[in-house]
Design an enzyme around this catalytic site. Structure first.
Site, short mmCIF file in Angstrom:
data_model
loop_
_atom_site.label_atom_id
_atom_site.label_comp_id
_atom_site.label_asym_id
_atom_site.label_seq_id
_atom_site.Cartn_x
_atom_site.Cartn_y
_atom_site.Cartn_z
N ASP A 246 37.77 -23.19 -67.10
CA ASP A 246 38.24 -21.82 -67.30
C ASP A 246 39.75 -21.73 -67.23
O ASP A 246 40.39 -21.16 -68.12
CB ASP A 246 37.64 -20.89 -66.25
CG ASP A 246 36.15 -20.65 -66.47
OD1 ASP A 246 35.65 -21.01 -67.54
OD2 ASP A 246 35.50 -20.11 -65.56
N ASP A 259 37.66 -21.19 -61.39
CA ASP A 259 36.41 -20.85 -62.08
C ASP A 259 36.14 -19.37 -61.86
O ASP A 259 35.98 -18.93 -60.71
CB ASP A 259 35.27 -21.71 -61.54
CG ASP A 259 34.09 -21.77 -62.50
OD1 ASP A 259 34.30 -21.58 -63.70
OD2 ASP A 259 32.96 -22.01 -62.04
N LYS A 261 33.81 -16.13 -62.03
CA LYS A 261 32.40 -15.80 -62.04
C LYS A 261 32.22 -14.29 -61.92
O LYS A 261 33.03 -13.60 -61.30
CB LYS A 261 31.66 -16.48 -60.87
CG LYS A 261 31.69 -18.00 -60.94
CD LYS A 261 30.96 -18.54 -62.16
CE LYS A 261 30.98 -20.04 -62.21
NZ LYS A 261 30.35 -20.58 -63.45
#
Length: 340
Positions: A246, A259, A261
């Site tokens: 990412d 990352d 989420k």
């Protein structure tokens, strides 16, 4: 005998015994005391001894037969020989190895000791974005999905069945598509922000769903700087797996694999994010062993954003924590390779 003679002498003199008993005790009001010449006023009934009923001769012979031998006929050696004859040699117990203490067979360090950091040739202000090459190598996501523990599979299936009961099969499929779409829009909006594409970011922000996620990560974005990679493909040259990172940037001065989420439920602790830390560790190892990247990463960050705009939870992973999850990732990778 002396006491009886003394009383006899007193009894010969009239009134002497009466004076002895009455005068001192009455004046001082002591409790009344009675003197008696009898040997015993009260007597308890003698209890019978249960041993009297035992055959003494037989008991004596038994004790003698037990105590006459100073040593036993059996020794530890003879007992062991007898056990071996009856049951075979004893099996040595091997304690089970816990998953957390297992060592990967094909261990590769998280940090690449042989990687040479060359001078930066590209514009440092433009984040890297390497296209993911479609090969036969498995992705990090695929490896984690196919090596779920029985407990993880159980809870995931139970959640799925519960959602199908509430929404129906078609409703659940539509719900899953919407979740995937929201995640894509959120990642696209973040990419636009990091690339300073204000117009694109504003267009993405018009969607209420994306606006909630962006509002959620607002405080976290203030601590991020020097973005080095966005939605960039990585692959581990020796372990042969790949993935799509990412973001790689500095979080509070530490270079991290980040990352992003999304979640509808709060996840205030790193353990609430399930296998996401393993995914981050896998990406860190891949970057450090990928020749396309002229830097190495030692830290990770899992950011959980919320649809309702609640403050996101950033979970920082220091080098020690990344190393622990790297070992767990290697075990999952070995499990996948053994199955396939």
């Amino acid at each position: 005998l002396v006491r009886m003679q003394f009383l006899q002498i007193l009894s010969r003199k009239p009134g002497s015994l009466e004076v002895l008993l009455q005068i001192p005790f009455c004046q001082k009001q002591f409790p009344y005391t009675c003197l008696s010449t009898s040997a015993c006023v009260y007597s308890k009934k003698k209890k019978g001894n249960s041993y009297d009923q035992v055959d003494q001769e037989k008991y004596k012979n038994l004790v003698h037969s037990v105590t006459s031998y100073k040593t036993s006929a059996q020794t530890p050696e003879t007992i062991l020989e007898e056990d071996n004859l009856l049951y075979g040699p004893p099996a040595k117990h091997t304690p089970p190895i816990k998953a957390g203490t297992r060592t990967p067979k094909n261990w590769v360090p998280l940090i690449n000791p042989s990687k040479r950091i060359l001078p930066v040739s590209s514009d440092p202000n433009v984040p890297m974005k390497i296209r993911l090459q479609r090969t036969k190598m498995p992705s990090v996501t695929r490896i984690l999905q196919q090596t779920l523990s029985p407990q993880q599979v159980f809870y995931l299936e139970r959640w799925k069945q519960k959602m199908i009961e509430e929404l129906g099969k078609e409703g659940f499929e539509e719900y899953s598509k919407n979740l995937f779409l929201q995640g894509e829009l959120f990642h696209s909006a973040l990419e636009s922000i990091f690339l300073s594409e204000e117009t694109a970011a504003r267009d993405q922000g018009e969607d209420d769903v994306v606006a909630g996620y962006l509002s959620s990560v607002g405080r976290v974005l203030e601590d991020i700087s020097e973005v080095k990679a966005l939605e960039s493909g990585v692959h581990h040259e020796s372990l042969q797996y790949l993935g799509l990172v990412d973001c790689v940037a500095k979080y509070r001065g530490q270079l991290c694999v980040i990352d992003w989420k999304t979640s509808e439920k709060p996840k205030p602790f790193l353990q609430n994010t399930y296998d996401n830390p393993l995914q981050v560790a896998a990406y860190i190892g891949a970057i450090n062993h990928d020749a396309n990247y002229d830097f190495q990463v030692r830290c990770g960050l899992v950011v959980v954003a919320y649809k309702d705009g609640s403050p996101a939870h950033p979970h920082f992973m220091d080098p020690d924590l990344c190393s622990q999850y790297w070992n767990k990732w290697l075990l999952r990778l070995e499990e996948y390779m053994d199955k396939n």
